[in-house]
Design a protein around this motif. Structure first.
Motif, PDB file in Angstrom:
ATOM      1  N   ALA A 217     -34.171 -80.972 -22.265  1.00 52.19           N
ATOM      2  CA  ALA A 217     -35.595 -80.601 -22.205  1.00 52.19           C
ATOM      3  C   ALA A 217     -36.283 -81.260 -21.014  1.00 52.19           C
ATOM      4  CB  ALA A 217     -36.289 -81.004 -23.508  1.00 52.19           C
ATOM      5  N   HIS A 218     -35.889 -82.507 -20.711  1.00 56.28           N
ATOM      6  CA  HIS A 218     -36.459 -83.191 -19.538  1.00 56.28           C
ATOM      7  C   HIS A 218     -36.082 -82.430 -18.262  1.00 56.28           C
ATOM      8  CE1 HIS A 218     -36.267 -86.848 -22.291  1.00 56.28           C
ATOM      9  NE2 HIS A 218     -37.538 -86.820 -21.918  1.00 56.28           N
ATOM     10  N   ILE A 219     -34.805 -82.073 -18.148  1.00 60.45           N
ATOM     11  CA  ILE A 219     -34.334 -81.416 -16.921  1.00 60.45           C
ATOM     12  C   ILE A 219     -35.042 -80.074 -16.731  1.00 60.45           C
ATOM     13  CG2 ILE A 219     -32.312 -80.548 -15.695  1.00 60.45           C
ATOM     14  CD1 ILE A 219     -32.330 -83.596 -16.104  1.00 60.45           C
ATOM     15  N   ARG A 220     -35.209 -79.318 -17.825  1.00 60.76           N
ATOM     16  CA  ARG A 220     -35.915 -78.028 -17.722  1.00 60.76           C
ATOM     17  C   ARG A 220     -37.353 -78.240 -17.267  1.00 60.76           C
ATOM     18  NH1 ARG A 220     -32.976 -77.196 -22.612  1.00 60.76           N
ATOM     19  NH2 ARG A 220     -31.254 -75.697 -22.285  1.00 60.76           N
ATOM     20  N   ARG A 221     -37.987 -79.302 -17.793  1.00 58.21           N
ATOM     21  CA  ARG A 221     -39.373 -79.590 -17.399  1.00 58.21           C
ATOM     22  C   ARG A 221     -39.425 -79.989 -15.928  1.00 58.21           C
ATOM     23  NH1 ARG A 221     -41.296 -84.637 -19.995  1.00 58.21           N
ATOM     24  NH2 ARG A 221     -40.481 -83.582 -21.850  1.00 58.21           N
ATOM     25  N   PHE A 222     -38.441 -80.785 -15.477  1.00 61.95           N
ATOM     26  CA  PHE A 222     -38.426 -81.185 -14.070  1.00 61.95           C
ATOM     27  C   PHE A 222     -38.254 -79.964 -13.167  1.00 61.95           C
ATOM     28  CE2 PHE A 222     -36.276 -85.403 -15.559  1.00 61.95           C
ATOM     29  CZ  PHE A 222     -37.464 -85.801 -16.135  1.00 61.95           C
ATOM     30  N   ALA A 223     -37.354 -79.039 -13.570  1.00 63.63           N
ATOM     31  CA  ALA A 223     -37.140 -77.826 -12.776  1.00 63.63           C
ATOM     32  C   ALA A 223     -38.413 -76.989 -12.712  1.00 63.63           C
ATOM     33  CB  ALA A 223     -35.990 -77.000 -13.365  1.00 63.63           C
ATOM     34  N   ALA A 224     -39.123 -76.906 -13.846  1.00 60.71           N
ATOM     35  CA  ALA A 224     -40.377 -76.141 -13.879  1.00 60.71           C
ATOM     36  C   ALA A 224     -41.432 -76.778 -12.974  1.00 60.71           C
ATOM     37  CB  ALA A 224     -40.893 -76.049 -15.313  1.00 60.71           C
ATOM     38  N   GLN A 225     -41.474 -78.107 -12.965  1.00 56.88           N
ATOM     39  CA  GLN A 225     -42.435 -78.804 -12.102  1.00 56.88           C
ATOM     40  C   GLN A 225     -42.141 -78.539 -10.626  1.00 56.88           C
ATOM     41  OE1 GLN A 225     -42.256 -82.920 -13.288  1.00 56.88           O
ATOM     42  NE2 GLN A 225     -43.220 -82.538 -15.274  1.00 56.88           N
ATOM     43  N   MET A 226     -40.861 -78.560 -10.258  1.00 57.24           N
ATOM     44  CA  MET A 226     -40.498 -78.282  -8.865  1.00 57.24           C
ATOM     45  C   MET A 226     -40.861 -76.846  -8.490  1.00 57.24           C
ATOM     46  SD  MET A 226     -36.868 -80.270  -8.157  1.00 57.24           S
ATOM     47  CE  MET A 226     -35.973 -79.632  -9.584  1.00 57.24           C
ATOM     48  N   HIS A 227     -40.641 -75.922  -9.426  1.00 58.02           N
ATOM     49  CA  HIS A 227     -40.959 -74.516  -9.169  1.00 58.02           C
ATOM     50  C   HIS A 227     -42.462 -74.322  -8.973  1.00 58.02           C
ATOM     51  CE1 HIS A 227     -40.448 -70.237  -9.090  1.00 58.02           C
ATOM     52  NE2 HIS A 227     -41.147 -70.051 -10.198  1.00 58.02           N
ATOM     53  N   SER A 228     -43.261 -74.962  -9.843  1.00 58.93           N
ATOM     54  CA  SER A 228     -44.715 -74.807  -9.744  1.00 58.93           C
ATOM     55  C   SER A 228     -45.280 -75.463  -8.490  1.00 58.93           C
ATOM     56  CB  SER A 228     -45.392 -75.393 -10.989  1.00 58.93           C
ATOM     57  OG  SER A 228     -45.156 -76.792 -11.077  1.00 58.93           O
ATOM     58  N   SER A 229     -44.546 -76.450  -7.956  1.00 59.82           N
ATOM     59  CA  SER A 229     -45.013 -77.111  -6.729  1.00 59.82           C
ATOM     60  C   SER A 229     -44.631 -76.332  -5.473  1.00 59.82           C
ATOM     61  CB  SER A 229     -44.453 -78.531  -6.652  1.00 59.82           C
ATOM     62  OG  SER A 229     -43.052 -78.503  -6.429  1.00 59.82           O
TER      63      SER A 229
ATOM     64  N   GLY B 297     -25.809 -76.191 -18.514  1.00 59.55           N
ATOM     65  CA  GLY B 297     -26.498 -75.062 -19.143  1.00 59.55           C
ATOM     66  C   GLY B 297     -27.909 -74.844 -18.654  1.00 59.55           C
ATOM     67  N   VAL B 298     -28.461 -75.783 -17.884  1.00 61.36           N
ATOM     68  CA  VAL B 298     -29.814 -75.615 -17.349  1.00 61.36           C
ATOM     69  C   VAL B 298     -29.727 -74.833 -16.042  1.00 61.36           C
ATOM     70  CG1 VAL B 298     -31.879 -76.770 -16.492  1.00 61.36           C
ATOM     71  CG2 VAL B 298     -30.612 -77.742 -18.431  1.00 61.36           C
ATOM     72  N   ARG B 299     -30.467 -73.775 -15.956  1.00 60.15           N
ATOM     73  CA  ARG B 299     -30.476 -72.948 -14.751  1.00 60.15           C
ATOM     74  C   ARG B 299     -31.875 -72.934 -14.152  1.00 60.15           C
ATOM     75  NH1 ARG B 299     -26.101 -73.878 -15.467  1.00 60.15           N
ATOM     76  NH2 ARG B 299     -24.295 -72.527 -15.842  1.00 60.15           N
ATOM     77  N   GLY B 300     -31.922 -72.928 -12.857  1.00 60.69           N
ATOM     78  CA  GLY B 300     -33.205 -72.866 -12.181  1.00 60.69           C
ATOM     79  C   GLY B 300     -33.794 -71.469 -12.232  1.00 60.69           C
ATOM     80  N   PRO B 301     -35.000 -71.300 -11.700  1.00 59.25           N
ATOM     81  CA  PRO B 301     -35.612 -69.969 -11.674  1.00 59.25           C
ATOM     82  C   PRO B 301     -34.807 -69.004 -10.818  1.00 59.25           C
ATOM     83  CG  PRO B 301     -36.855 -71.493 -10.295  1.00 59.25           C
ATOM     84  CD  PRO B 301     -35.842 -72.310 -11.055  1.00 59.25           C
ATOM     85  N   ARG B 302     -34.841 -67.738 -11.180  1.00 57.00           N
ATOM     86  CA  ARG B 302     -34.117 -66.741 -10.400  1.00 57.00           C
ATOM     87  C   ARG B 302     -34.793 -66.532  -9.050  1.00 57.00           C
ATOM     88  NH1 ARG B 302     -32.311 -61.623 -14.185  1.00 57.00           N
ATOM     89  NH2 ARG B 302     -30.851 -62.755 -15.537  1.00 57.00           N
ATOM     90  N   ALA B 303     -33.972 -66.440  -8.037  1.00 57.80           N
ATOM     91  CA  ALA B 303     -34.517 -66.138  -6.709  1.00 57.80           C
ATOM     92  C   ALA B 303     -34.927 -64.670  -6.677  1.00 57.80           C
ATOM     93  CB  ALA B 303     -33.476 -66.414  -5.631  1.00 57.80           C
ATOM     94  N   PRO B 304     -36.095 -64.363  -6.126  1.00 57.70           N
ATOM     95  CA  PRO B 304     -36.499 -62.955  -6.049  1.00 57.70           C
ATOM     96  C   PRO B 304     -35.551 -62.173  -5.161  1.00 57.70           C
ATOM     97  CG  PRO B 304     -37.942 -64.337  -4.693  1.00 57.70           C
ATOM     98  CD  PRO B 304     -37.067 -65.260  -5.482  1.00 57.70           C
TER      99      PRO B 304
END
Length: 317
Positions: free
Chosen positions: A58-70, A104-111
């Motif tokens: 859950a931490h890693i997913r939150r970190f990935a989301a923070q990087m994406h939003s930045s 199992g944690v995946r980053g956001p899909r590239a457009p």
């Protein structure tokens, strides 16, 4: 870190970095990137008030989301996650963690990038280009290739697979051929699926001009390929790429042109004029209309640009 000294690394992180430097023999630049990525992970862990080796998925997913939003790119996030995954895999082998929280944690899909298509005027400029100083044999061949790619939206593999005739009998059909009487190209596409696509008048005339001089340099034993090289062998896809790029340069185009650009241009220009997505799907030989729908995005981009230029309320202050 940016704007200050790098933090002191925990013993586990330092041991891992020493391991990858010695065992994997990483280049200095790659080792530096590993270090920066783990420093970023330490920052996140400290902000979450969680020890590094106690982080959960859950931490890693939150970190990935923070990087994406930045604003970090999907590719950049994927690379960082890969670095973190490698660290925790090593830590698990050392019995420092019970599980790999990045597994199992995946980053956001590239457009998906839009296909690159020429403007109509650029496509016509390329198709109409004639080099009076070029070898007439090469000029006739390259003109026919350009016209056929733009006229019928063929893949380069389909183009180089064309033969002059369908074959001696119905049991041994060629991979593809041009039916001049019907104005059609019979091609063998992906998945060994045959399809028939129309060939425009300009392309038919260019092909007839090419056929009139195709066999001239050769006495006998010419293979059945429609497009051949100087030695009489079937033209390769790579040769088509090279010749098309050079032809575009000679025509004065600043855009990089290759066979798939002409296929994209064929589809985009046809969709702009007809709006018939299903017909474009059939002509391109797409198994799924979802593949063809990307051209609707390209068409909308074209319309949006026209709107920005023409509508009095569209211009941004």
């Amino acid at each position: 870190m940016e704007g200050g000294a790098a933090p002191e690394l925990p013993a586990a992180v330092q041991a891992y970095l020493d391991y990858v430097r010695v065992e994997k023999r990483l280049a200095e630049r790659t080792h530096t990137l590993y270090t920066l990525d783990l420093c970023k992970l330490l920052e996140f862990a400290q902000a979450a008030q969680t020890p590094l080796l106690a982080l959960q998925p859950a931490h890693i997913r939150r970190f990935a989301a923070q990087m994406h939003s930045s604003g970090r790119s999907a590719r950049g996030i994927a690379l960082i996650l890969s670095g973190w995954r490698g660290f925790f895999q090593w830590a698990a082998r050392q019995a420092l963690v019970p599980l790999n929280p990045v597994e199992g944690v995946r980053g956001p899909r590239a457009p998906k990038p839009l296909p690159k298509a020429l403007a109509v005027e650029d496509a016509l400029q390329l198709a109409d280009h004639a080099n009076a100083e070029a070898d007439p044999w090469l000029e006739a061949r390259d003109a026919a290739i350009t016209e056929l790619l733009y006229s019928s939206g063929l893949r380069v593999g389909e183009l180089v697979g064309l033969d002059v005739a369908p074959g001696p009998d119905t049991e041994r059909l060629a991979r593809g051929w041009i039916d001049f009487a019907a104005g059609e190209a019979h091609v063998l596409g992906k998945g060994s699926k045959r399809r028939i696509v129309p060939v425009g008048g300009a392309a038919l005339r260019a092909l007839q001009s090419w056929l009139a001089c195709r066999a001239q340099p050769f006495a006998q034993g010419l293979e059945p390929a429609l497009f051949i090289g100087r030695r009489g062998a079937r033209l390769t896809a790579q040769s088509v790429w090279v010749r098309l790029r050079e032809r575009a340069r000679q025509a004065g185009l600043t855009t990089s042109v290759h066979p798939h650009v002409l296929r994209h241009s064929f589809a985009s220009h046809l969709l702009q004029s007809s709006g018939d997505l299903r017909a474009v799907q059939e002509l391109l030989g797409h198994a799924s209309i979802a593949t063809t729908q990307i051209y609707t995005r390209l068409d909308f981009q074209h319309l949006a640009q026209a709107y920005e230029m023409a509508h009095p309320r569209a211009k941004k202050k």
